[in-house]
Design a protein around this motif. Structure first.
Motif, short mmCIF file in Angstrom:
data_model
loop_
_atom_site.label_atom_id
_atom_site.label_comp_id
_atom_site.label_asym_id
_atom_site.label_seq_id
_atom_site.Cartn_x
_atom_site.Cartn_y
_atom_site.Cartn_z
N GLU A 6 0.84 -1.20 0.00
CA GLU A 6 0.00 0.00 0.00
C GLU A 6 0.88 1.25 0.00
O GLU A 6 1.96 1.26 0.61
N CYS A 22 -2.72 0.23 -4.03
CA CYS A 22 -2.30 -1.07 -3.51
C CYS A 22 -1.84 -1.91 -4.69
O CYS A 22 -2.62 -2.14 -5.63
N ARG A 45 -10.07 -2.75 13.14
CA ARG A 45 -9.96 -2.56 11.71
C ARG A 45 -11.35 -2.71 11.08
O ARG A 45 -12.12 -3.59 11.46
N TYR A 94 -5.30 -0.29 4.68
CA TYR A 94 -4.79 -1.56 4.16
C TYR A 94 -5.70 -2.05 3.03
O TYR A 94 -6.90 -1.78 3.02
N ASN A 96 -6.84 -5.74 0.90
CA ASN A 96 -6.80 -7.20 0.97
C ASN A 96 -7.80 -7.76 -0.02
O ASN A 96 -8.57 -7.01 -0.64
N TRP A 104 -1.63 -9.28 6.37
CA TRP A 104 -1.80 -7.86 6.07
C TRP A 104 -0.51 -7.28 5.55
O TRP A 104 0.57 -7.66 5.98
N GLY A 107 0.46 -1.42 5.24
CA GLY A 107 -0.48 -0.31 5.32
C GLY A 107 0.15 1.02 4.96
O GLY A 107 1.36 1.14 4.77
#
Length: 114
Positions: A6, A22, A45, A94, A96, A104, A107
Motif C-alpha cells: 500500500e 495497492c 480494523r 490496508y 486485501n 496484512w 499499510g
C-alpha cells in the motif's frame, strides 16, 4: 508468494484529498474482489470499500459519496480516491482480497489534521 504493498498516504488538511494505491503480486489478481480497510488508533480494523472482479463497488456508510475505489487488472492495482477528508478518516489503510489473503501488508498512514 503473495505480496500487498500500500502507498499514497500522508498528512492532509480537512477537506483535502488523497489517492491510495495497492499493488498486488503473486496472485491471479483479476479474479478476486478487493477491499480497502482502515484501522484508527484504539479501534478495530474496518472495511471501507470493496470492488468485485467485475467492477461493482460497495462503500461503508461513513465514506459513501466521498471515497471511490477502482482497480486496474492489467497493473494488478486497486486504488482508493479519498475526497472531502475528515479528521475521523485518520487511520492506517490496508488492502486485501476476498477471501482474505491470510496476512496484512504494511499499510499506509493517512492523517487528516489542520
Amino acid at each position: 508468494q503473495v505480496q500487498l504493498v500500500e502507498s499514497g498516504g500522508g498528512l492532509v488538511q480537512p477537506g483535502g484529498s488523497l489517492t491510495l494505491s495497492c499493488a498486488a503480486s503473486g496472485i491471479s489478481f483479476s479474479i478476486y474482489a478487493m477491499e480497502w480497510y482502515r484501522q484508527a488508533p484504539g479501534k478495530q480494523r474496518e472495511m471501507v470499500a470493496r470492488i468485485t472482479s467485475r467492477g461493482s463497488t460497495f462503500y461503508e456508510d461513513s465514506v459513501q459519496g466521498r471515497f471511490t475505489i477502482s482497480r486496474d487488472s492489467a497493473k494488478n492495482t486497486v486504488s482508493l480516491q479519498m475526497n472531502s477528508l475528515k479528521p475521523e478518516d485518520t487511520a492506517v489503510y490496508y488492502c486485501n482480497g476476498v477471501p482474505f489473503f491470510g496476512f496484512w501488508g504494511q499499510g499506509t498512514q493517512v492523517t487528516v489534521s489542520s
